[in-house]
Design a protein around this motif. Structure first.
Motif, PDB file in Angstrom:
ATOM      1  N   MET A  98      65.085 -11.561  18.671  1.00 15.53           N
ATOM      2  CA  MET A  98      66.329 -11.227  18.896  1.00 15.53           C
ATOM      3  C   MET A  98      66.125  -9.395  19.627  1.00 15.53           C
ATOM      4  SD  MET A  98      67.453 -11.999  15.076  1.00 15.53           S
ATOM      5  CE  MET A  98      68.951 -13.193  15.223  1.00 15.53           C
ATOM      6  N   ALA A  99      64.978  -8.849  18.809  1.00 18.20           N
ATOM      7  CA  ALA A  99      65.079  -7.822  19.531  1.00 18.20           C
ATOM      8  C   ALA A  99      64.811  -7.866  21.145  1.00 18.20           C
ATOM      9  CB  ALA A  99      63.729  -7.629  18.533  1.00 18.20           C
ATOM     10  N   THR A 100      64.960  -8.340  21.422  1.00 25.46           N
ATOM     11  CA  THR A 100      64.683  -8.079  23.110  1.00 25.46           C
ATOM     12  C   THR A 100      66.394  -8.569  23.601  1.00 25.46           C
ATOM     13  OG1 THR A 100      64.952 -11.173  23.126  1.00 25.46           O
ATOM     14  CG2 THR A 100      62.571  -9.828  23.376  1.00 25.46           C
ATOM     15  N   ASP A 101      66.657  -9.290  22.675  1.00 26.25           N
ATOM     16  CA  ASP A 101      68.472  -8.794  23.058  1.00 26.25           C
ATOM     17  C   ASP A 101      68.882  -7.354  23.712  1.00 26.25           C
ATOM     18  OD1 ASP A 101      68.311 -11.775  22.741  1.00 26.25           O
ATOM     19  OD2 ASP A 101      69.466 -11.156  20.575  1.00 26.25           O
ATOM     20  N   TRP A 102      68.167  -6.667  22.846  1.00 26.18           N
ATOM     21  CA  TRP A 102      68.967  -4.819  23.064  1.00 26.18           C
ATOM     22  C   TRP A 102      67.932  -4.267  24.022  1.00 26.18           C
ATOM     23  CZ3 TRP A 102      73.216  -3.890  20.293  1.00 26.18           C
ATOM     24  CH2 TRP A 102      73.350  -4.608  18.963  1.00 26.18           C
ATOM     25  N   LEU A 103      67.238  -5.445  24.913  1.00 24.29           N
ATOM     26  CA  LEU A 103      66.469  -4.347  25.750  1.00 24.29           C
ATOM     27  C   LEU A 103      67.348  -4.068  27.351  1.00 24.29           C
ATOM     28  CD1 LEU A 103      63.293  -6.825  26.065  1.00 24.29           C
ATOM     29  CD2 LEU A 103      63.397  -4.402  24.866  1.00 24.29           C
ATOM     30  N   GLY A 104      67.725  -3.180  28.132  1.00 17.17           N
ATOM     31  CA  GLY A 104      68.449  -2.867  28.930  1.00 17.17           C
ATOM     32  C   GLY A 104      69.080  -2.179  28.617  1.00 17.17           C
ATOM     33  N   SER A 105      69.517  -2.008  26.845  1.00 17.76           N
ATOM     34  CA  SER A 105      71.069  -0.712  26.800  1.00 17.76           C
ATOM     35  C   SER A 105      70.170   0.162  26.452  1.00 17.76           C
ATOM     36  CB  SER A 105      70.876  -1.336  24.986  1.00 17.76           C
ATOM     37  OG  SER A 105      71.012  -2.748  25.028  1.00 17.76           O
ATOM     38  N   ILE A 106      71.511   1.340  26.804  1.00 16.12           N
ATOM     39  CA  ILE A 106      71.433   1.985  26.989  1.00 16.12           C
ATOM     40  C   ILE A 106      71.414   3.220  25.039  1.00 16.12           C
ATOM     41  CG2 ILE A 106      72.477   4.809  27.823  1.00 16.12           C
ATOM     42  CD1 ILE A 106      72.891   3.095  30.635  1.00 16.12           C
ATOM     43  N   VAL A 107      70.656   3.848  24.793  1.00 20.87           N
ATOM     44  CA  VAL A 107      70.952   4.150  23.388  1.00 20.87           C
ATOM     45  C   VAL A 107      70.683   5.456  23.582  1.00 20.87           C
ATOM     46  CG1 VAL A 107      70.214   1.746  22.388  1.00 20.87           C
ATOM     47  CG2 VAL A 107      68.799   4.239  23.050  1.00 20.87           C
ATOM     48  N   SER A 108      71.162   6.395  21.870  1.00 22.13           N
ATOM     49  CA  SER A 108      71.206   7.810  21.987  1.00 22.13           C
ATOM     50  C   SER A 108      70.077   7.656  20.541  1.00 22.13           C
ATOM     51  CB  SER A 108      72.165   8.774  21.793  1.00 22.13           C
ATOM     52  OG  SER A 108      71.891  10.222  21.411  1.00 22.13           O
ATOM     53  N   ILE A 109      69.038   8.612  20.024  1.00 24.01           N
ATOM     54  CA  ILE A 109      68.794   8.403  19.192  1.00 24.01           C
ATOM     55  C   ILE A 109      68.345  10.306  19.069  1.00 24.01           C
ATOM     56  CG2 ILE A 109      66.258   7.929  17.969  1.00 24.01           C
ATOM     57  CD1 ILE A 109      65.652   5.869  20.355  1.00 24.01           C
ATOM     58  N   ASN A 110      69.197  10.469  17.705  1.00 24.48           N
ATOM     59  CA  ASN A 110      68.895  11.141  16.897  1.00 24.48           C
ATOM     60  C   ASN A 110      67.594  11.638  15.859  1.00 24.48           C
ATOM     61  OD1 ASN A 110      69.172  14.059  16.197  1.00 24.48           O
ATOM     62  ND2 ASN A 110      71.205  13.443  15.236  1.00 24.48           N
ATOM     63  N   CYS A 111      66.422  12.744  16.768  1.00 25.77           N
ATOM     64  CA  CYS A 111      65.191  12.681  15.465  1.00 25.77           C
ATOM     65  C   CYS A 111      65.103  13.654  14.355  1.00 25.77           C
ATOM     66  CB  CYS A 111      64.391  12.428  16.158  1.00 25.77           C
ATOM     67  SG  CYS A 111      64.303  11.018  17.534  1.00 25.77           S
ATOM     68  N   GLY A 112      66.322  14.220  14.424  1.00 29.65           N
ATOM     69  CA  GLY A 112      66.824  15.479  12.917  1.00 29.65           C
ATOM     70  C   GLY A 112      66.974  16.854  14.104  1.00 29.65           C
ATOM     71  N   ASP A 113      66.752  17.314  13.485  1.00 28.70           N
ATOM     72  CA  ASP A 113      66.378  19.137  14.262  1.00 28.70           C
ATOM     73  C   ASP A 113      65.217  19.473  14.742  1.00 28.70           C
ATOM     74  OD1 ASP A 113      69.299  19.559  12.786  1.00 28.70           O
ATOM     75  OD2 ASP A 113      68.523  20.420  11.169  1.00 28.70           O
ATOM     76  N   SER A 114      63.687  18.875  14.164  1.00 25.74           N
ATOM     77  CA  SER A 114      62.630  19.114  14.553  1.00 25.74           C
ATOM     78  C   SER A 114      62.442  18.660  16.014  1.00 25.74           C
ATOM     79  CB  SER A 114      62.009  18.975  13.616  1.00 25.74           C
ATOM     80  OG  SER A 114      61.740  17.481  13.204  1.00 25.74           O
ATOM     81  N   LEU A 115      62.745  17.420  16.052  1.00 27.11           N
ATOM     82  CA  LEU A 115      62.587  16.813  17.314  1.00 27.11           C
ATOM     83  C   LEU A 115      63.707  16.270  18.322  1.00 27.11           C
ATOM     84  CD1 LEU A 115      60.613  13.558  15.693  1.00 27.11           C
ATOM     85  CD2 LEU A 115      59.815  15.551  17.064  1.00 27.11           C
ATOM     86  N   GLY A 116      64.613  16.483  17.836  1.00 28.04           N
ATOM     87  CA  GLY A 116      66.244  16.459  18.758  1.00 28.04           C
ATOM     88  C   GLY A 116      67.045  14.878  19.153  1.00 28.04           C
ATOM     89  N   VAL A 117      67.366  14.914  20.086  1.00 28.36           N
ATOM     90  CA  VAL A 117      68.136  13.912  20.671  1.00 28.36           C
ATOM     91  C   VAL A 117      67.387  13.515  21.901  1.00 28.36           C
ATOM     92  CG1 VAL A 117      70.343  12.625  21.034  1.00 28.36           C
ATOM     93  CG2 VAL A 117      70.004  14.781  19.186  1.00 28.36           C
ATOM     94  N   TYR A 118      66.996  12.031  21.786  1.00 29.97           N
ATOM     95  CA  TYR A 118      66.987  11.712  23.218  1.00 29.97           C
ATOM     96  C   TYR A 118      67.255  10.331  23.872  1.00 29.97           C
ATOM     97  CZ  TYR A 118      62.488  13.997  22.230  1.00 29.97           C
ATOM     98  OH  TYR A 118      61.220  14.178  21.785  1.00 29.97           O
ATOM     99  N   GLN A 119      67.678  10.214  24.885  1.00 30.61           N
ATOM    100  CA  GLN A 119      68.740   8.860  25.295  1.00 30.61           C
ATOM    101  C   GLN A 119      67.368   8.153  26.461  1.00 30.61           C
ATOM    102  OE1 GLN A 119      70.243  12.407  25.909  1.00 30.61           O
ATOM    103  NE2 GLN A 119      71.210  12.777  23.872  1.00 30.61           N
ATOM    104  N   GLY A 120      67.862   7.301  26.222  1.00 32.58           N
ATOM    105  CA  GLY A 120      67.587   6.411  27.638  1.00 32.58           C
ATOM    106  C   GLY A 120      67.775   4.762  27.154  1.00 32.58           C
ATOM    107  N   ARG A 121      66.729   3.982  28.601  1.00 33.89           N
ATOM    108  CA  ARG A 121      67.286   2.465  28.030  1.00 33.89           C
ATOM    109  C   ARG A 121      65.849   1.630  27.438  1.00 33.89           C
ATOM    110  NH1 ARG A 121      70.484  -0.319  31.456  1.00 33.89           N
ATOM    111  NH2 ARG A 121      71.894   1.222  33.166  1.00 33.89           N
ATOM    112  N   VAL A 122      66.335   1.210  26.380  1.00 34.18           N
ATOM    113  CA  VAL A 122      65.374   0.444  25.574  1.00 34.18           C
ATOM    114  C   VAL A 122      64.611  -0.707  26.616  1.00 34.18           C
ATOM    115  CG1 VAL A 122      65.040  -0.596  23.921  1.00 34.18           C
ATOM    116  CG2 VAL A 122      67.086   1.052  24.254  1.00 34.18           C
ATOM    117  N   SER A 123      62.976  -0.083  26.455  1.00 33.95           N
ATOM    118  CA  SER A 123      62.372  -1.000  27.358  1.00 33.95           C
ATOM    119  C   SER A 123      61.437  -1.428  26.506  1.00 33.95           C
ATOM    120  CB  SER A 123      61.408   0.091  27.963  1.00 33.95           C
ATOM    121  OG  SER A 123      60.657   1.121  27.034  1.00 33.95           O
ATOM    122  N   ALA A 124      61.486  -1.406  25.004  1.00 34.94           N
ATOM    123  CA  ALA A 124      60.322  -2.208  24.261  1.00 34.94           C
ATOM    124  C   ALA A 124      61.041  -1.992  22.796  1.00 34.94           C
ATOM    125  CB  ALA A 124      59.119  -2.337  24.683  1.00 34.94           C
TER     126      ALA A 124
END
Length: 508
Positions: free
Chosen positions: A1-27
């Protein structure tokens, strides 16, 4: 099931300390609870590393920006920055407490209703694996995302535009983007977002609502509670304590008796002190008897003269200005006092007063007419006065023509009434009236005929005589007569002086 999300463009918010990341899901690893992005961007800037991996515990919020279709290839192309407009709301992934992901479909934005800003969810050891409900996002929704991606040209600008997907198109861009500002916006809407038309037109009825409050019942309830809980019995006061001034006695005392002095004869005139004590006047015969009994018990004439001189000089120094006038800085403005004395005991009292004034740096001019034979008390007082810087004159021509500061009158004596017909007496009275200086009379007698010199102040000894208006304001001085001496002449006496030796008297 997790492999269905591979290739999706996502935005991950890790809080004030790490910030926000964007990219394609590779694994996506469900066992280790990690997710990897290829060609990531951190806060809008391309990362130097080709791939980054996140743990579920570091992820605060995960947004799906683009979902690949079933016919699309799995080739990972370049990532372009997107500026999401009103149609840029993608599929948001919320992480529940069980660690499993839940896909939340966000409705398309409209120009009439603002979108809700997602609240931050604290995550501890949670799973980022998402169930394959990605088909809930419609194809048109993805098409709008792709159109927004194709029109994006400003990815290199260093600001986080991913949070703009939850902002209404008519709203101004805030100074700081992120979830925190969104929470503040929600609080503002909750507090100030009511429609102004819902405000009632009628005023609040304060009197009507106050009438609904039964104060008597509330106070009764408080009293009942205090009695049951024992608050009053423990000494806690239920009323505010009374405040006292610094000169008030907090202890209860006996009622004040204002009439403490009684005389054996009918009183023709009464006076009262500042504290309200009644001081009756006495006749000249009783006053003379009082002084003779005091002298028999040891209060000699010399002692009485000294005590009278001290009290009279103290009162005169106060009338001259006290410390404001008599200080080292005013040596060039020494006050001048003229003493008018007759050849009798009252004149000796004035000479004693002049000696004490001269000792306090007052310029004293003593007038005493020449007589062949003088009283012993006058001779002794003149001998002491001559040792001071005071000036003695026997002619009225030697008195100053300019006004003096004070005139002390000791000319009259009830036993030497014939002196009022002497030329020197009439000349002294004329000089005093012409000088226009204030007059202080020491122990003035009571005459049926008005005196030639009207006094502004008069000083009585022991107990006052029934003086008239010509005596001015009357003061009383303590010459040291004991209480038993008063009782011996029939006077029930209690001292009205308190802490002073000279007190003012007022007409009762």
């Amino acid at each position: 099931m997790a492999t269905d999300w591979l290739g999706s463009i996502v935005s991950i918010n890790c809080g004030d300390s790490l910030g926000v990341y964007q990219g394609r899901v590779s694994a996506v690893d469900q066992v280790s609870q990690t997710i990897s992005l290829t060609r990531p961007f951190h806060n809008g800037v391309k990362c130097l590393v080709p791939e980054v991996t996140f743990r579920a515990g570091d992820i605060t919020e995960l947004k799906i920006l683009e979902i690949p279709g079933p016919g699309d290839n799995q080739h990972f192309g370049d990532l372009h920055q997107t500026e999401l407009g009103p149609s840029g709301a993608g599929c948001q992934v919320g992480i529940n407490q069980n660690g499993t992901g839940k896909l939340v479909k966000k409705p398309a934005s409209s120009s009439s209703a603002p979108q809700n800003i997602p609240k931050r969810t604290d995550v501890k050891s949670q799973d980022v694996a998402v169930s394959p409900q990605q088909q809930q996002c419609s194809k048109s929704y993805v098409d709008r995302h792709m159109e927004s991606l194709s029109q994006s040209k400003s990815f290199r600008r260093r600001h986080n535009s991913w949070s703009s997907s939850s902002r209404h198109p008519n709203q101004a861009t805030p100074k700081k983007s992120g979830l925190k500002n969104g929470q503040m916006k929600n609080k503002d809407d909750e507090c100030f977002g009511d429609d102004i038309e819902e405000i009632p037109d009628t005023d609040f009825d304060f009197e009507g609502n106050l009438a609904l409050f039964d104060k008597a019942a509330v106070f009764e309830e408080i009293d009942t509670y205090e009695r049951r809980s024992g608050t009053r019995s423990r000494g806690i006061p239920n009323e505010r304590p009374t405040r006292y001034r610094h000169d008030e006695n907090i202890l209860e005392s006996e009622p004040i008796v204002y009439r403490r002095i009684t005389v054996p004869h009918n009183v023709s005139k009464e006076f009262c002190t500042d504290s309200g004590l009644v001081v009756p006047s006495i006749s000249y015969e009783l006053h003379k008897k009082l002084l003779s009994v005091a002298e028999k018990h040891g209060l000699t004439l010399e002692r009485r003269l000294e005590m009278t001189g001290v009290c009279a000089s103290q009162m005169a120094l106060t009338l001259l200005g006290g410390p404001n006038r008599l200080n080292p800085k005013n040596v060039h403005q020494r006050p001048t006092v003229a003493l008018l004395c007759g050849p009798h005991v009252k004149g000796a009292q004035g000479i004693s007063c002049g000696r004490h004034l001269a000792n306090h740096d007052v310029q004293v001019i003593l007038f005493l007419p020449n007589f062949v034979k003088m009283l012993e008390s006058i001779t002794n007082e003149l001998s002491l006065f001559s040792k001071t810087q005071g000036q003695q004159v026997s002619s009225l021509k030697d008195l100053p023509t300019s006004p003096v500061d004070l005139v002390i009158n000791c000319l009259d004596c009830p036993e030497n009434v014939f002196l009022r017909d002497q030329p020197w007496y009439k000349a002294a009275v004329a000089w005093a009236n012409q000088n226009r200086a204030p007059v202080l009379s020491i122990d003035p007698p009571v005459h049926e005929v008005e005196q030639g010199i009207d006094a502004k102040w008069s000083l009585a000894l022991g107990l006052p005589l029934p003086l008239g208006e010509h005596a001015g304001r009357i003061y009383l001085c303590d010459i040291g007569i004991p209480q038993q001496v008063f009782q011996e002449v029939g006077i029930n006496y209690h001292s009205p002086f308190g802490c002073k030796f000279v007190i003012p008297l007022h007409s009762a």
